[in-house]
Design an enzyme around this catalytic site. Structure first.
Site, mmCIF file in Angstrom:
data_model
loop_
_atom_site.group_PDB
_atom_site.id
_atom_site.type_symbol
_atom_site.label_atom_id
_atom_site.label_comp_id
_atom_site.label_asym_id
_atom_site.label_seq_id
_atom_site.Cartn_x
_atom_site.Cartn_y
_atom_site.Cartn_z
ATOM 1 N N CYS A 124 -50.441 12.608 35.035
ATOM 2 C CA CYS A 124 -51.570 12.643 36.183
ATOM 3 C C CYS A 124 -52.392 12.934 36.233
ATOM 4 C CB CYS A 124 -50.978 13.725 37.457
ATOM 5 S SG CYS A 124 -50.833 15.305 35.978
HETATM 6 N N1 LIG Z 1 -44.385 17.684 36.768
HETATM 7 C C1 LIG Z 1 -45.787 16.559 37.662
HETATM 8 O O1 LIG Z 1 -46.764 16.703 38.357
HETATM 9 C C2 LIG Z 1 -46.265 15.544 36.380
HETATM 10 C C3 LIG Z 1 -46.784 14.677 36.249
HETATM 11 C C4 LIG Z 1 -46.581 13.865 35.012
HETATM 12 C C5 LIG Z 1 -45.742 13.717 34.077
HETATM 13 N N2 LIG Z 1 -45.050 14.835 33.984
HETATM 14 C C6 LIG Z 1 -44.037 14.682 33.167
HETATM 15 O O2 LIG Z 1 -43.303 14.617 33.532
HETATM 16 C C7 LIG Z 1 -42.256 14.973 32.527
HETATM 17 C C8 LIG Z 1 -40.866 15.381 33.333
HETATM 18 O O3 LIG Z 1 -41.847 16.665 34.237
HETATM 19 P P1 LIG Z 1 -41.638 17.638 34.955
HETATM 20 O O4 LIG Z 1 -42.169 18.590 35.884
HETATM 21 O O5 LIG Z 1 -40.487 17.269 35.872
HETATM 22 O O6 LIG Z 1 -40.918 18.686 34.357
HETATM 23 P P2 LIG Z 1 -39.240 19.613 34.606
HETATM 24 O O7 LIG Z 1 -39.347 20.010 36.180
HETATM 25 O O8 LIG Z 1 -39.871 21.226 34.259
HETATM 26 O O9 LIG Z 1 -38.293 18.895 34.731
HETATM 27 C C9 LIG Z 1 -37.835 19.281 33.335
HETATM 28 C C10 LIG Z 1 -36.340 18.576 33.386
HETATM 29 O O10 LIG Z 1 -36.038 18.391 31.888
HETATM 30 C C11 LIG Z 1 -35.394 18.372 31.952
HETATM 31 N N3 LIG Z 1 -34.583 18.701 29.862
HETATM 32 C C12 LIG Z 1 -35.938 19.681 29.698
HETATM 33 N N4 LIG Z 1 -35.005 19.423 27.963
HETATM 34 C C13 LIG Z 1 -34.304 18.580 27.806
HETATM 35 C C14 LIG Z 1 -33.421 18.344 26.783
HETATM 36 N N5 LIG Z 1 -34.238 18.473 25.663
HETATM 37 N N6 LIG Z 1 -32.051 17.116 27.443
HETATM 38 C C15 LIG Z 1 -32.148 16.854 28.164
HETATM 39 N N7 LIG Z 1 -33.273 16.945 29.546
HETATM 40 C C16 LIG Z 1 -33.789 18.126 29.468
HETATM 41 C C17 LIG Z 1 -34.041 19.706 32.594
HETATM 42 O O11 LIG Z 1 -33.078 19.801 32.381
HETATM 43 P P3 LIG Z 1 -32.338 20.775 33.084
HETATM 44 O O12 LIG Z 1 -32.910 21.705 33.540
HETATM 45 O O13 LIG Z 1 -30.437 20.411 33.094
HETATM 46 O O14 LIG Z 1 -32.324 21.533 31.412
HETATM 47 C C18 LIG Z 1 -35.261 19.338 33.805
HETATM 48 O O15 LIG Z 1 -34.410 18.038 34.310
HETATM 49 C C19 LIG Z 1 -42.808 16.851 31.426
HETATM 50 O O16 LIG Z 1 -42.871 15.184 30.457
HETATM 51 C C20 LIG Z 1 -44.593 15.922 32.248
HETATM 52 O O17 LIG Z 1 -45.126 16.021 31.661
HETATM 53 C C21 LIG Z 1 -45.313 15.885 35.181
#
Ligand SMILES: NC(=O)c1ccc[n+]([C@@H]2O[C@H](COP(=O)([O-])OP(=O)(O)OC[C@H]3O[C@@H](n4cnc5c(N)ncnc54)[C@H](OP(=O)(O)O)[C@@H]3O)[C@@H](O)[C@H]2O)c1
Length: 342
Positions: free
Chosen positions: A148
């Site tokens: 981001c």
């Molecule tokens: N948030 C932002 O603004 C943003 C911006 C750019 C990039 N990102 C990147 O995008 C990615 C996701 O971010 P997010 O903010 O959406 O994270 P999040 O809200 O913490 O969600 C993470 C997701 O990953 C799943 N997960 C975790 N460990 C897993 C595993 N071992 N196998 C399968 N599924 C797994 C979780 O599923 P369960 O709940 O079912 O365990 C959850 O659905 C990250 O790498 C982050 O750095 C985020």
């Protein structure tokens, strides 16, 4: 033509945003939702705003099933997860857009220094910033969606760096983010009583997005660039505002600088070059990156401000933009809405 897509990481914030954006996409059917801890739950139970819109249960990850049903998979998971799945997904002929850092780096050793040991270092992704890599994204099966902060920072400086107009040894980046940037998992620093009426700098000289910004600005400059980047957490839910302090090699007027930006981004559907400094609420809920600048009267400094919604242009919106390019759809499909106001 309709394409089937699957979302791994369906319970998370970027997963939720993918569902929201794809619900308005006329050429996409979401065929599967996958996760880990939330396996077995309805997507609309975890994300109540999707009630009546998404009728899927979160399933345990099964790459064979995903490949049979989905033309393209979003891995919206923490770093270290996609690297284990992507080899099988590509073998099964699914295209992949990974929202984590797993495939963003040209050098595996840079990834391993800031994140963890890579388990599929032989696979290379195309860095998914359409404004710089559109033609490569179109023909790629693996796109690494940018971070981001890097999205905002790289777009804010690309014209000045590419044209060789600034001192590349003194790029100071001061950025602010809302708390959704940290994802759905509860943490002490983003807990409401801590973050709700607070402003805090974090990872002031060591943030993981620094090497990603360095990598991309170095390619634009044709020489190594090392930026000085400090992020801050603000009591906002969405939004990033990046303020770059850069120094011109020769004095230039604001009108000349804006002309360079407008030419560089001419025709770009999601970059808006503004005459005023943009604010976060110009873009929240939209896929736009708004950029504005002010040169200082004396001293050669230019302040460049860029704003994005971290969950849209900073993550899921950019991922949908990349998906459109990879599947041969209009790049703006599903993404044309303006920001929320008020
Ligand atoms: N948030 C932002 O603004 C943003 C911006 C750019 C990039 N990102 C990147 O995008 C990615 C996701 O971010 P997010 O903010 O959406 O994270 P999040 O809200 O913490 O969600 C993470 C997701 O990953 C799943 N997960 C975790 N460990 C897993 C595993 N071992 N196998 C399968 N599924 C797994 C979780 O599923 P369960 O709940 O079912 O365990 C959850 O659905 C990250 O790498 C982050 O750095 C985020």
């Amino acid at each position: 033509m309709t394409a089937g897509v699957a979302i791994v990481g369906a319970s998370g914030y970027t997963g939720a945003e993918l569902f929201r954006l794809l619900a308005n996409h006329p050429k996409i059917k979401i065929v599967g939702a996958y996760g880990m801890k939330n396996t077995g739950r309805d997507v609309s139970e975890i994300h109540p705003h999707l009630h009546g819109i998404v009728d899927l249960k979160i399933e345990e990850i099964d790459c064979e099933k995903i490949c049979k049903t989905a033309d393209l998979v979003f891995t919206a998971t923490p770093h270290g997860v996609a690297m284990k799945l992507v080899p099988e997904l590509l073998k099964g002929n699914s295209k992949v857009i990974d929202l984590s850092a797993d495939y963003r780096f040209d050098e595996v050793k840079t990834f391993e220094r800031y994140y963890t040991k890579h388990e599929s270092p032989h696979l290379k992704g195309v860095y998914g910033l359409p404004e710089l890599y559109r033609e490569k994204i179109k023909i790629s099966n693996l796109v690494a969606n940018p971070g981001c902060f890097p999205t905002a920072v790289i777009l804010s400086l690309a014209p000045l760096v590419k044209e060789g107009l600034i001192d590349l040894d003194h790029i100071i980046l001061d950025a602010k983010t809302g708390t959704s940037g940290a994802g759905a998992t509860l943490t002490e620093s983003t807990h409401h009583p801590v973050a709700g009426a607070n402003v805090a700098a974090y990872a002031a000289t060591t943030h993981r997005h620094t090497p990603e910004i360095n990598q991309e600005l170095s390619k634009l400059a044709g020489r190594e660039v090392r930026v000085h980047f400090t992020p801050h957490l603000l009591p906002l839910i969405r939004g990033i505002l990046s303020t770059a302090h850069v120094f011109l090699k020769k004095s230039m007027e604001k009108t000349e600088l804006l002309k360079i930006y407008r030419e560089f981004y001419g025709g770009e559907p999601f970059v808006r070059v503004r005459k005023e400094l943009p604010q976060i609420n110009y873009v929240v809920g939209s896929n736009y990156c708004d950029i504005g600048l002010e040169p200082e009267a004396e001293g050669g400094r230019v302040v460049v401000v860029a704003v994005i919604d971290n969950l849209v242009k900073g993550a899921s919106g950019q991922a949908v933009q990349n998906m459109n390019l990879m599947l041969g759809f209009d790049e703006t499909e599903g993404l044309r809405g303006p920001a929320l106001r008020p």
